[in-house]
Each structure stands twice: as C-alpha cells, then as structure tokens.
Design a protein around this motif. Structure first.
Motif, PDB file in Angstrom:
ATOM      1  N   THR A 101       0.821  -1.189   0.008  1.00 56.21           N
ATOM      2  CA  THR A 101       0.132   0.066   0.066  1.00 56.21           C
ATOM      3  C   THR A 101       0.826   1.321  -0.066  1.00 56.21           C
ATOM      4  OG1 THR A 101      -1.877  -1.024   1.309  1.00 56.21           O
ATOM      5  CG2 THR A 101      -1.947   1.221   1.404  1.00 56.21           C
ATOM      6  N   LEU A 102       2.003   1.311   0.823  1.00 59.52           N
ATOM      7  CA  LEU A 102       2.902   2.328   0.866  1.00 59.52           C
ATOM      8  C   LEU A 102       3.500   2.306  -0.402  1.00 59.52           C
ATOM      9  CD1 LEU A 102       4.600   1.679   4.386  1.00 59.52           C
ATOM     10  CD2 LEU A 102       2.798   3.498   3.757  1.00 59.52           C
ATOM     11  N   LEU A 103       4.058   1.588  -1.219  1.00 65.70           N
ATOM     12  CA  LEU A 103       4.457   1.657  -2.528  1.00 65.70           C
ATOM     13  C   LEU A 103       3.451   2.374  -3.545  1.00 65.70           C
ATOM     14  CD1 LEU A 103       6.600  -1.637  -2.768  1.00 65.70           C
ATOM     15  CD2 LEU A 103       7.227   0.510  -2.868  1.00 65.70           C
ATOM     16  N   ARG A 104       1.984   1.832  -3.484  1.00 69.23           N
ATOM     17  CA  ARG A 104       1.234   2.545  -4.247  1.00 69.23           C
ATOM     18  C   ARG A 104       0.978   3.929  -4.111  1.00 69.23           C
ATOM     19  NH1 ARG A 104      -1.437  -2.599  -3.522  1.00 69.23           N
ATOM     20  NH2 ARG A 104      -2.683  -1.960  -1.761  1.00 69.23           N
ATOM     21  N   GLU A 105       1.088   4.603  -2.744  1.00 66.39           N
ATOM     22  CA  GLU A 105       0.970   5.798  -2.492  1.00 66.39           C
ATOM     23  C   GLU A 105       2.312   6.605  -2.952  1.00 66.39           C
ATOM     24  OE1 GLU A 105      -1.130   7.728  -0.591  1.00 66.39           O
ATOM     25  OE2 GLU A 105      -2.444   6.127  -1.020  1.00 66.39           O
ATOM     26  N   MET A 106       3.347   6.003  -2.607  1.00 61.05           N
ATOM     27  CA  MET A 106       4.723   6.389  -3.479  1.00 61.05           C
ATOM     28  C   MET A 106       4.692   6.761  -4.936  1.00 61.05           C
ATOM     29  SD  MET A 106       7.664   4.299  -1.089  1.00 61.05           S
ATOM     30  CE  MET A 106       8.919   4.839  -2.342  1.00 61.05           C
ATOM     31  N   LYS A 107       4.051   5.819  -5.663  1.00 63.93           N
ATOM     32  CA  LYS A 107       3.844   5.899  -7.208  1.00 63.93           C
ATOM     33  C   LYS A 107       3.454   7.326  -7.647  1.00 63.93           C
ATOM     34  CE  LYS A 107       2.100   3.912 -10.949  1.00 63.93           C
ATOM     35  NZ  LYS A 107       1.111   2.666 -11.663  1.00 63.93           N
ATOM     36  N   GLY A 108       2.554   8.232  -6.787  1.00 65.71           N
ATOM     37  CA  GLY A 108       2.143   9.420  -7.198  1.00 65.71           C
ATOM     38  C   GLY A 108       2.930  10.633  -6.528  1.00 65.71           C
ATOM     39  N   ARG A 109       3.644  10.112  -5.285  1.00 60.88           N
ATOM     40  CA  ARG A 109       4.113  11.182  -4.336  1.00 60.88           C
ATOM     41  C   ARG A 109       5.600  11.078  -4.218  1.00 60.88           C
ATOM     42  NH1 ARG A 109       0.262   9.863   0.761  1.00 60.88           N
ATOM     43  NH2 ARG A 109       1.761  11.487   1.786  1.00 60.88           N
ATOM     44  N   ALA A 110       6.399   9.969  -4.715  1.00 64.64           N
ATOM     45  CA  ALA A 110       7.650  10.047  -4.610  1.00 64.64           C
ATOM     46  C   ALA A 110       8.479  10.924  -5.358  1.00 64.64           C
ATOM     47  CB  ALA A 110       8.219   8.606  -4.767  1.00 64.64           C
TER      48      ALA A 110
END
Length: 414
Positions: free
Chosen positions: A343-352
């Motif tokens: 889930t964190l990786l999915r969040e990072m996809k648009g925010r990293a």
C-alpha cells in the motif's frame, strides 16, 4: 478511525540491522504504538556499513528480518552514503525517507531518549558561533569529537554532553539532516535505547550488535541464536548453512593492503574523510602494516579515530572517491515489503520525488548519476562476495529482487 492496514503516511527509520536484534524489534514496537495509523519505512544500508566494514549479513536477509520484526517497507541506503561519516550517513538516509513523499515522521533510538536535549545540540552544530570554538579545540590538540563536544558545552552548557554517546550522535545528525533538507515540519520521535551500550561486549539479555557480530565471526552460533528474535534466528541459520555469513573484510586483507600500498598520495587525498596530511599517514601505515588491525592502529590518532581510517581503507579497496557521491541519492531501491508495504508503494507511485526501483534493470532507464551510484553498489557487492565463507560470483546485484512477504501468514509480528 482509519484502517491501520491501509496506511497513507509513514514513520521512517534509518538503520543497518546487522543483525536485526531485540533492541531493533523494541524500537519498531514503540513506533507502532506511537503511530498506529502509519506504515513503517526503513532505509537500510546494503553491503557495507557506517563503521567501515562489510555487513555481516546480506541486505536481503536483513530486510526480511526487518519485515518479520515490524517494518512494512525496506529501502536501500546506497553505499556512497551508507559507508560514510555519521553526518553523511544521516543526511543520505533522511533524504531518502523524505523523498518517498509519504514519510512525515522520522524516528530513532538514542541514549537520552529526549528531544529537548538533542535538538539544542543539532541547532548549535549548525550555528556560526561553533566554528571558532571548534578550531580553538583542534588547535589545542583535541580530537575532532572532543573539540566539538567542548565547543558545544561552551555554547549550550551541560546539554552539549549528549554527544558523548553514539546513538545520541546519530540522533543529532538526523535532526540536522531535517534542517539541511528544509523539513523541520517533519515530526521527530526518539525513544530511549534499550539493551547493552553500543559496542559493549557485555553479555546481557539484549546484547549489542557488536557482540552479536563477534559471536558470528567466532562461530559462537548457539550463543548468537539464543540472543536473537525468533525469525532472525531462523534467517541467520539459513544464511549460515548457505555459506553467506558472516562476511568479514579480513578475508580480503591482503588485497586491501595491496591496494593501499599501490595508491599515490594524490589518490589517497581523493578518499572521503580526508584531511591535509592524512594521506601521508595512511600511506606510511599501509607500507608497514601486514594486517588490517595493524593498519588501523598505526594510522589512527586522537584527531583521526579508527572508524575514519576504516572507511578510508574501505573506499580505497572499493575503488571509490568522495567526488563520486552526488548531493542526494538519485533513486529509491526497494529491498522488501509486506502487505502494508504494498500500500505504501502505491502511495509512493504518485508522491515520491525520485524513481522507485523494484528491479535492477530499471536503473538502465535512469540518468547518469543513478547509473553511476548503482555501478558503485554493484562493485561493492562483487567485492563483498569475496569476504564470505563461500565466496560468490560477481554480478549478483543485477539479479536481486525485493523480499515479498504479502501472504496473510507472513505479515505479522515476530
């Protein structure tokens, strides 16, 4: 209340976990209790460590230990920052955490466990008033750490003594790193360090990482396994059976000494941690020493402690120079994750703020800085493979994939 299994932000930890022990597990438990709605992201060193030695355990094994011990996502701190001074180590690790775009809390253990003692020290170290006091201490013949501590005590009184202990030093550097990256809005959390003191050889219920590594090096497997959390014990046993631990830099001792003896003073001056005159001292020590321990003993002084000499010797062995390190890491490489980590990786996809690398081949699509940093990582691991009980081939970093613990029975606590 938000579903704790669907985190959208995270608390971050910069670490080495060599090996993951009871103190590490306790710290992650405290972070989970303090931030139950957040994921936990670890930025972890790879094949070599801040103390200037090879990591005893492989980075994937340590990532798995972290995931089984409470972390959700493990990212790599590239070699060029991992095997560096406390300031550079902290600056690189905190930079990676911030560049995920999801970390809004940075947590760490410290001997004081009290931000009201550490924060003034962090601010004083960045003040203009420190430098003349520091220079005066060095001119008086004090070592750099002693001169810095005396300068701090003159600026902020008794609170300056927090730099007497190693985890406090790193904690102060994490706070300075937040200031360096202009992110004092990020929450800092510190918890009192548990167990034996750093580098202590005292046998306690919670022994230090230094003692655990010594037991690995000496083949004291029964004592080691009795002191580790359950899953760490199983992973160490697996790595040991496969001949993958412990890595010992001494296995390449003659190669390191040969490299140092063949370097010019100009080449030695290009190493990190260099100071005027240190290249001559290191060259003389390399010419006399027949072991690494002897090299460190001959080259170190009150002003230049052994850890600094170890890092310089390591970088020489790896064929790296200080100018190869960019200002910040150019990518975020994933070493492992669990279900919450997905889930964190999915969040990072648009925010990293940096490319997220799951497969080593992705590096080829990135810029020159990223490729150069990864080539240093590959070279380091190729040489680390020669430090193992059963030396391995080169090229393995291109084959590494993340540890994935996403099944329901693998995502819990140790």
């Amino acid at each position: 209340m938000p579903d704790p299994n669907v985190p959208r932000s995270a608390a971050g930890v910069v670490c080495e976990l060599d090996p993951f022990h009871r103190g590490h597990r306790w710290l992650l438990e405290q972070i989970r209790a303090a931030c139950p709605e957040k994921g936990i992201v670890c930025v972890m060193s790879g094949g070599f460590t801040q103390r200037g030695t090879a990591a005893a355990l492989d980075r994937s094994a340590r990532a798995e230990m972290a995931l089984r011990g409470g972390a959700d996502l493990v990212l790599e701190l590239p070699l060029l920052w991992a095997a560096s001074s406390a300031e550079t180590f902290a600056r690189g690790g905190v930079g990676c955490l911030l560049d995920t775009g999801i970390v809004d809390t940075v947590a760490f253990g410290s001997e004081d466990g009290d931000l009201s003692r550490l924060t003034p020290a962090a601010r004083a170290l960045d003040s203009d008033a420190l430098q003349p006091l520091l220079r005066a201490g060095l001119e008086d013949g004090l070592s750099y750490p002693a001169a810095r501590q005396r300068a701090l005590e003159r600026l902020i009184g008794e609170r300056g003594r927090c730099l007497e202990t190693p985890n406090n030093i790193l904690g102060v550097e994490y706070l300075r790193a937040l200031r360096h990256w202009g992110r004092e809005d990020v929450t800092a959390l510190t918890f009192p360090r548990q167990g034996a003191n750093h580098d202590s050889q005292q046998e306690t219920e919670w022994p230090s990482g230094s003692l655990l590594r010594r037991w690995m090096s000496d083949g004291e497997w029964t004592r080691l396994e009795a002191a580790l959390p359950g899953s760490s014990r199983e992973i160490v046993a697996r790595e040991r059976e496969a001949g993958r631990c412990p890595a010992r830099l001494e296995a390449c001792e003659r190669g390191i000494l040969a490299r140092l003896r063949s370097m010019t003073e100009e080449e030695l001056s290009a190493l990190p941690d260099w100071a005027p005159g240190l290249e001559r001292r290191l060259a003389r020590a390399a010419g006399e020493a027949t072991t690494l321990a002897q090299l460190y003993d001959l080259a170190k002084t009150r002003r230049y402690p052994e850890a600094r000499i170890r890092r310089m010797a390591l970088w020489a062995f790896l064929g790296l120079t200080a100018d190869q390190r960019p200002k910040r890491a150019p990518y975020l490489r994933v070493l492992g994750f669990n279900r919450r980590g997905q889930t964190l990786l999915r969040e990072m996809k648009g925010r990293a703020r940096l490319p997220v690398v799951l497969r080593s081949g992705q590096i080829r699509q990135l810029g020159q800085d990223a490729q150069a940093v990864f080539q240093a990582e590959c070279r380091g691991e190729d040489l680390r493979q020669l430090c193992l009980p059963r030396p391995g081939p080169g090229g393995l970093e291109w084959l590494r994939t993340p540890v994935c613990l996403t099944s329901p029975d693998s995502a819990g606590w140790d």
